[in-house]
Design a protein around this motif. Structure first.
Motif, PDB file in Angstrom:
ATOM      1  N   GLY A 125       0.786  -1.230   0.000  1.00 38.72           N
ATOM      2  CA  GLY A 125       0.000   0.000   0.000  1.00 38.72           C
ATOM      3  C   GLY A 125       0.813   1.272   0.000  1.00 38.72           C
ATOM      4  N   GLN A 126       2.107   1.203  -0.398  1.00 37.00           N
ATOM      5  CA  GLN A 126       2.942   2.401  -0.381  1.00 37.00           C
ATOM      6  C   GLN A 126       2.600   3.367  -1.505  1.00 37.00           C
ATOM      7  OE1 GLN A 126       6.950   0.934  -0.448  1.00 37.00           O
ATOM      8  NE2 GLN A 126       6.898   0.212   1.668  1.00 37.00           N
ATOM      9  N   ALA A 127       2.003   2.872  -2.552  1.00 40.35           N
ATOM     10  CA  ALA A 127       1.534   3.719  -3.652  1.00 40.35           C
ATOM     11  C   ALA A 127       0.279   3.075  -4.217  1.00 40.35           C
ATOM     12  CB  ALA A 127       2.603   3.858  -4.740  1.00 40.35           C
ATOM     13  N   THR A 128      -0.792   3.824  -4.265  1.00 38.91           N
ATOM     14  CA  THR A 128      -2.052   3.275  -4.740  1.00 38.91           C
ATOM     15  C   THR A 128      -2.801   4.326  -5.539  1.00 38.91           C
ATOM     16  OG1 THR A 128      -4.070   2.111  -4.055  1.00 38.91           O
ATOM     17  CG2 THR A 128      -3.326   3.938  -2.673  1.00 38.91           C
ATOM     18  N   VAL A 129      -3.954   3.956  -6.050  1.00 39.35           N
ATOM     19  CA  VAL A 129      -4.740   4.863  -6.880  1.00 39.35           C
ATOM     20  C   VAL A 129      -5.105   6.109  -6.086  1.00 39.35           C
ATOM     21  CG1 VAL A 129      -6.902   5.125  -8.142  1.00 39.35           C
ATOM     22  CG2 VAL A 129      -5.633   2.980  -8.286  1.00 39.35           C
ATOM     23  N   GLY A 130      -4.902   7.275  -6.682  1.00 41.04           N
ATOM     24  CA  GLY A 130      -5.195   8.544  -6.036  1.00 41.04           C
ATOM     25  C   GLY A 130      -3.983   9.250  -5.481  1.00 41.04           C
ATOM     26  N   ASP A 131      -2.844   8.554  -5.364  1.00 40.25           N
ATOM     27  CA  ASP A 131      -1.629   9.171  -4.831  1.00 40.25           C
ATOM     28  C   ASP A 131      -0.908   9.947  -5.930  1.00 40.25           C
ATOM     29  OD1 ASP A 131      -2.218   8.003  -2.459  1.00 40.25           O
ATOM     30  OD2 ASP A 131      -0.588   6.550  -2.478  1.00 40.25           O
ATOM     31  N   TYR A 132      -0.301  11.059  -5.520  1.00 46.39           N
ATOM     32  CA  TYR A 132       0.547  11.832  -6.424  1.00 46.39           C
ATOM     33  C   TYR A 132       1.984  11.429  -6.148  1.00 46.39           C
ATOM     34  CZ  TYR A 132       2.591  15.683  -9.027  1.00 46.39           C
ATOM     35  OH  TYR A 132       3.303  16.427  -9.937  1.00 46.39           O
TER      36      TYR A 132
END
Length: 443
Positions: A276-283
């Motif tokens: 979960g370190q980068a998921t949909v919605g993250d910039y």
């Protein structure tokens, strides 16, 4: 064979054809079948005009409804163009039973019934099916098959296709088997894709789950659905998986080296979803310079959308093997700075307080914190060529879209605050020295 013999043979064929046609035209059974065919079509047309508006009214849900029942009603509503040819086919079948019981024959009405089925197949492909894959299969397979069925040649063509065997090493199959495989496979995998879309939509609407977990469950469901679809296809077509072991083993060895990157990206995608370190919605911003909001994560790559609307496809492996800066978890605070300069004639001790107050009054700038760490902070940075360089650091919720969302408003506030306090913003000054070289030229 001379000309007289050819003419004579043609006359014999013509006489035979005329005798058959005259017998058919004068046959009560033929006219009865033709009349029943017309009656069946008119009855289907009448029933369709009377019943179809009522059915469409019952099946059409309000536009604001988006429940599963409403979706099912809209799905059934798509098939209403088939009502007329299918009703005509059913009524013609009843007429065929009547003529065969009365006259012992029903070729005319049977031909009309097959024509109605052909029309139903054509309407299905033209007006009902919207999926591109199914539309191609329908256009080049279903409609020709329905046409052969209508003219009564389907059985002969299928027998010929079944007799035509294509060898493939130790395996061999007929053209009929290949056509069936394409039709059944296309239908099953279309159903699998539709099921995957529905399950993915359902899973992503579960807001109590973490975004990364939703993506992981959706990907797991996708793999399971298409795996079941493949096994179902093999079972329906009667293909033993052990018979494909040699072929798949050879293909696996040949493609193994070429698919290393794909396998690496697939595993990397699973790791990303689990952690979960980068998921949909993250910039995010990668070492390679790619930056944008993650709008979709696939089995192979993540899709970033930049602020100017471009999509960047970044392999999942890059998120594991390189440094990634994640700016947001959808609404987290971020710090930015706005640089500016003042004249050397300014009392620079007054500048921090003026700027910090002006920036702090902006509604989107955060303030507070346990030790005031979120308050705007104006710092002296350097003594420049034209003036004294400052920068104000400020915190906001969200992302400054390429320094064009929050920073310009902060710079406007700085400009107005400096002007209100008669503080000059410097600009470069240059001294131009003019020399008279005329005396040197005459010397």
């Amino acid at each position: 064979m001379d000309t007289d013999e050819i003419i004579g043979q043609g006359a014999v064929y013509f006489e035979q054809a005329w005798t058959f046609a005259k017998g058919w035209l004068l046959s009560p059974a033929a006219w009865t079948q033709f009349a029943l065919l017309v009656v069946a079509y008119l009855a289907a047309l009448l029933v369709t005009r009377k019943v179809l508006p009522v059915v469409e009214k019952l099946l059409t849900p309000p536009e604001e409804q988006d429940s599963y029942i409403a979706r099912a009603r809209r799905f059934v509503l798509v098939f209403t163009p088939l009502v007329l040819p299918l009703l005509a086919y059913a009524f013609t079948g009843i007429g065929e039973s009547v003529t065969r019981s009365l006259f012992g024959s029903g070729e005319v009405i049977a031909f009309g019934k097959r024509v109605f089925m052909f029309l139903a197949a054509r309407i299905l492909v033209r007006d009902v099916i919207s999926d591109p894959l199914m539309k191609v299969l329908g256009k080049y397979l279903l409609v020709p098959i329905a046409a052969l069925y209508a003219i009564g040649l389907l059985d002969e063509v299928m027998l010929k296709l079944d007799e035509t065997v294509v060898p493939l090493g130790n395996l061999s199959f007929s053209l009929l088997f290949l056509i069936r495989f394409v039709i059944v496979g296309g239908a099953i995998f279309w159903l699998g894709r539709w099921s995957n879309e529905q399950s993915s939509s359902f899973i992503k609407n579960q807001q109590e789950m973490r975004p990364a977990m939703r993506e992981l469950v959706a990907k797991t469901a996708e793999i399971a659905i298409f795996g079941v679809a493949f096994l179902l296809l093999m079972n329906i077509m009667g293909i033993s998986l052990t018979s494909l072991a040699v072929l798949t083993g050879a293909i696996g060895v040949g493609l193994g080296f070429g698919l290393q990157k794909i396998a690496s990206n697939f595993i990397s995608g699973i790791i990303l979803l689990l952690e979960g370190q980068a998921t949909v919605g993250d910039y995010v911003e990668l070492d390679g310079g790619e930056a944008g909001t993650i709008v979709k994560m696939t089995a192979r790559a993540a899709i970033l959308e930049t602020y100017d609307g471009k999509w960047i496809v970044v392999p999942n492996e890059d998120f594991i093997t390189t440094r990634v800066v994640n700016y947001s978890d959808s609404g987290s605070a971020n710090r930015y700075e706005a640089p500016f300069s003042v004249s050397y004639d300014t009392d620079i001790n007054k500048v921090p307080a003026i700027i910090e107050k002006a920036v702090g009054d902006l509604d989107f700038v955060l303030s507070g914190g346990e030790h005031g760490e979120l308050n705007p902070d104006c710092e002296l940075r350097a003594f420049g060529d034209s003036g004294v360089d400052f920068a104000v650091e400020f915190w906001v919720n969200g992302i400054d879209d390429g320094k064009n969302k929050f920073t310009p408003r902060v710079l406007f506030a700085i400009w107005n605050a400096l002007k209100d306090n008669d503080i000059e913003i410097p600009y470069p000054r240059r001294v131009v020295e003019l020399r008279d070289t005329r005396d040197q030229g005459t010397a």
